[in-house]
Scaffold this motif. Structure first.
Motif, short mmCIF file in Angstrom:
data_model
loop_
_atom_site.label_atom_id
_atom_site.label_comp_id
_atom_site.label_asym_id
_atom_site.label_seq_id
_atom_site.Cartn_x
_atom_site.Cartn_y
_atom_site.Cartn_z
N ALA A 134 44.99 44.55 47.58
CA ALA A 134 43.91 44.00 46.75
C ALA A 134 43.68 44.87 45.52
CB ALA A 134 42.63 43.88 47.58
N SER A 135 43.77 46.18 45.69
CA SER A 135 43.50 47.10 44.58
C SER A 135 44.46 46.89 43.42
CB SER A 135 43.56 48.54 45.07
OG SER A 135 44.76 48.76 45.77
N ARG A 136 45.72 46.58 43.76
CA ARG A 136 46.73 46.36 42.72
C ARG A 136 46.40 45.12 41.88
NH1 ARG A 136 50.81 48.72 40.23
NH2 ARG A 136 52.26 47.29 39.24
N VAL A 137 45.99 44.05 42.55
CA VAL A 137 45.69 42.80 41.85
C VAL A 137 44.42 42.93 41.02
CG1 VAL A 137 45.18 40.35 42.19
CG2 VAL A 137 46.88 41.47 43.65
N ARG A 138 43.44 43.60 41.59
CA ARG A 138 42.15 43.82 40.90
C ARG A 138 42.37 44.45 39.54
NH1 ARG A 138 39.61 47.21 44.79
NH2 ARG A 138 39.42 45.48 46.24
N HIS A 139 43.32 45.35 39.50
CA HIS A 139 43.65 46.08 38.28
C HIS A 139 44.03 45.13 37.13
CE1 HIS A 139 45.61 49.20 35.88
NE2 HIS A 139 46.65 48.41 35.80
N PHE A 140 44.69 44.01 37.46
CA PHE A 140 45.13 43.08 36.40
C PHE A 140 44.07 42.03 36.05
CE2 PHE A 140 49.09 44.69 38.19
CZ PHE A 140 49.70 45.14 37.02
N PHE A 141 43.14 41.80 36.97
CA PHE A 141 42.10 40.78 36.73
C PHE A 141 40.72 41.37 36.93
CE2 PHE A 141 45.81 38.56 38.71
CZ PHE A 141 46.30 37.98 37.55
N PRO A 142 40.32 42.29 36.03
CA PRO A 142 39.03 42.97 36.23
C PRO A 142 37.84 41.99 36.21
CG PRO A 142 39.97 43.48 34.06
CD PRO A 142 41.03 42.74 34.84
N GLU A 143 38.04 40.83 35.60
CA GLU A 143 36.94 39.88 35.50
C GLU A 143 36.75 39.08 36.79
OE1 GLU A 143 39.89 39.63 34.23
OE2 GLU A 143 40.62 37.61 34.62
N GLU A 144 37.74 39.13 37.67
CA GLU A 144 37.65 38.35 38.92
C GLU A 144 36.95 39.17 40.00
OE1 GLU A 144 39.43 35.39 40.01
OE2 GLU A 144 40.58 34.92 38.20
N ASN A 145 36.31 38.46 40.91
CA ASN A 145 35.66 39.13 42.03
C ASN A 145 36.63 39.21 43.21
OD1 ASN A 145 33.75 40.22 43.72
ND2 ASN A 145 32.90 38.20 44.27
N ILE A 146 37.36 40.31 43.28
CA ILE A 146 38.38 40.45 44.33
C ILE A 146 37.93 41.50 45.34
CG2 ILE A 146 40.78 41.13 44.79
CD1 ILE A 146 41.46 40.03 41.98
N GLU A 147 37.52 41.03 46.51
CA GLU A 147 37.01 41.97 47.51
C GLU A 147 38.00 42.25 48.62
OE1 GLU A 147 33.19 40.70 48.85
OE2 GLU A 147 32.26 41.21 46.92
N ASN A 148 38.91 41.31 48.83
CA ASN A 148 39.87 41.49 49.93
C ASN A 148 41.22 40.89 49.52
OD1 ASN A 148 39.57 38.67 50.20
ND2 ASN A 148 37.80 38.99 51.52
N TYR A 149 42.16 40.94 50.45
CA TYR A 149 43.52 40.47 50.15
C TYR A 149 43.57 38.97 49.91
CZ TYR A 149 45.56 45.02 51.41
OH TYR A 149 45.92 46.33 51.44
N ASP A 150 42.70 38.24 50.61
CA ASP A 150 42.66 36.79 50.44
C ASP A 150 42.26 36.45 49.00
OD1 ASP A 150 42.53 34.15 52.32
OD2 ASP A 150 41.02 34.02 50.72
N ASP A 151 41.19 37.10 48.53
CA ASP A 151 40.77 36.91 47.13
C ASP A 151 41.92 37.25 46.19
OD1 ASP A 151 38.20 36.43 48.05
OD2 ASP A 151 37.49 38.47 47.65
N ALA A 152 42.64 38.35 46.52
CA ALA A 152 43.69 38.84 45.63
C ALA A 152 44.82 37.83 45.51
CB ALA A 152 44.22 40.17 46.16
#
Ligand SMILES: [Mn+2]
Length: 380
Positions: A134-152
């Motif tokens: 999840a942390s890797r994906v969050r890095h590319f989409f800071p505007e998205e609310n990514i809390e877990n792998y499913d969100d990612a």
């Protein structure tokens, strides 16, 4: 379009210090023969290509030979990294190999990998999602609310330029959960049984005609028939012999949009894994000429002198030896009762600490352990 679905090759793996490289070479030869016989158009390799982030020479040679022969046979290759692979190393040469029909997505760089193939029904879009946290994906989409792998994973797919009206296949290596939990094969070392943040729902792949998954070593569907784990092509733990199910390889045939046919072809390993039980003299007396991997449980009441060496004289590939007798059973009775599945992470870690150290952890130590678990994304 006919595709072979593979995953969790774990090239270079050893089992109880026995190198499985010959077994792996043998099974890759078999997969190549099936790919030719079945006239598949492409082969999907869904992560955990290697067993380790820095694979040994023999493992690298094995993959090199496999890819080369697939290419010579005119098969396209689609390959992603798994949690055991180094994303950067698997990515090596990927832009060059692309021209040879070998498509590799080793590292997620903010865009979902994509290759296109076609048949009489038109194009098939093959999307390749390397193993992501999840942390890797969050890095590319800071505007998205990514809390877990499913969100990612949902964010990654949403940002891909995908047309659900066309035919789409995705490769992924994540802990995908169907209507029930996936059944583990027993050799998925990195699959957590305590955390929940890394689980993703099979519905993430609703828009795909087929989701080719890796990560769980037992071949099975997750949620619907066309969201599937390939399973490893070999048994990679002594526990797996108990499942008694033989390994298969999955063939996927995409016809017109909406029609996907799935078949399993049985695989035959070079050596089986077998469990023998009895007293040492008996096992030796009834030994047959075999190269199978043996796990022996001795029922002798007394520990036998040099038991492993004596067994290996007759069963050269004896991997493990234990005893089942009165004293073992008495020792087992002393262990705490199970019920681990209902326990929370702090309870489990407290039990484990107690078991190893013989005393309760301090508040300070518990805090450090819980912080570490959060950081490793085992708990949220
Ligand atoms: Mn694996």
């Amino acid at each position: 379009m006919k595709l072979m679905h593979l995953g969790d090759l774990h090239l270079g793996k050893s089992l109880n210090e026995f190198s499985l490289i010959e077994d792996q070479r043998y099974i890759l030869d078999q997969l190549l023969a099936i790919a030719e016989e079945e006239a598949v158009d492409g082969v999907m390799i869904c992560g955990d290509v290697y067993d380790r982030a820095v694979p040994g020479e023999a493992a690298v040679q094995l993959l090199d030979a496999f890819l080369t022969r697939l290419k010579e046979a005119g098969k396209a290759v689609y390959m992603i990294s798994g949690n055991h692979d180094s994303d950067e190393r698997l990515n090596f040469g990927s832009r060059i190999f692309e021209n040879s029909g070998i498509h590799i997505a080793g590292r997620y760089d903010g865009e979902l990998g994509h290759a296109e193939a076609s048949d009489g029904y038109g194009p098939v879009h093959i999307w390749m999602l390397p193993y992501v946290k999840a942390s890797r994906v969050r890095h590319f989409f800071p505007e998205e609310n990514i809390e877990n792998y499913d969100d990612a994973v949902r964010a990654v797919i949403r940002h891909a330029d995908m047309d659900p009206a066309g035919r789409n296949v995705i490769l992924a290596h994540q802990f995908v959960v169907g209507k029930t939990e996936p059944e583990l094969a027993g050799s998925e070392s990195a699959v957590s049984s305590v955390g929940t943040v890394d689980r993703i729902g099979w519905e993430c792949f609703a828009d795909f005609d087929y989701a080719a998954l890796g990560h769980i070593h037992k071949n099975q569907a997750a949620g619907r028939e066309t969201v599937r784990y390939a399973g490893s092509p070999l048994k990679y733990s002594l526990e797996e012999r108990e499942l008694e199910t033989d390994k298969t390889v999955t063939l996927v045939e995409l016809k017109e949009k909406g029609t996907v046919e799935i078949r399993q072809i049985p695989l035959k390993p070079l050596r089986e894994i077998r469990h023998l039980k009895g007293n040492l003299e008996n096992l030796i007396r009834h030994a047959e000429d075999t190269q199978d991997y043996i796990y022996a449980t001795l029922t002798d009441e007394q520990a036998q002198y040099d038991a492993m060496a004596r067994l290996q004289e007759f069963y050269p590939n004896t991997m493990k030896l234990d005893y089942d007798n009165e004293s073992v059973r008495a020792a087992m009775d002393g262990l705490p009762a199970d019920g681990t599945e209902e326990k929370s992470f702090p309870e489990l870690i407290r039990d484990f600490y107690q078991y190893i150290m013989g005393t309760e952890p301090t508040e300070e130590e518990m805090r450090i352990l819980e912080d570490a678990a959060r950081e490793a994304e085992v708990t949220s």
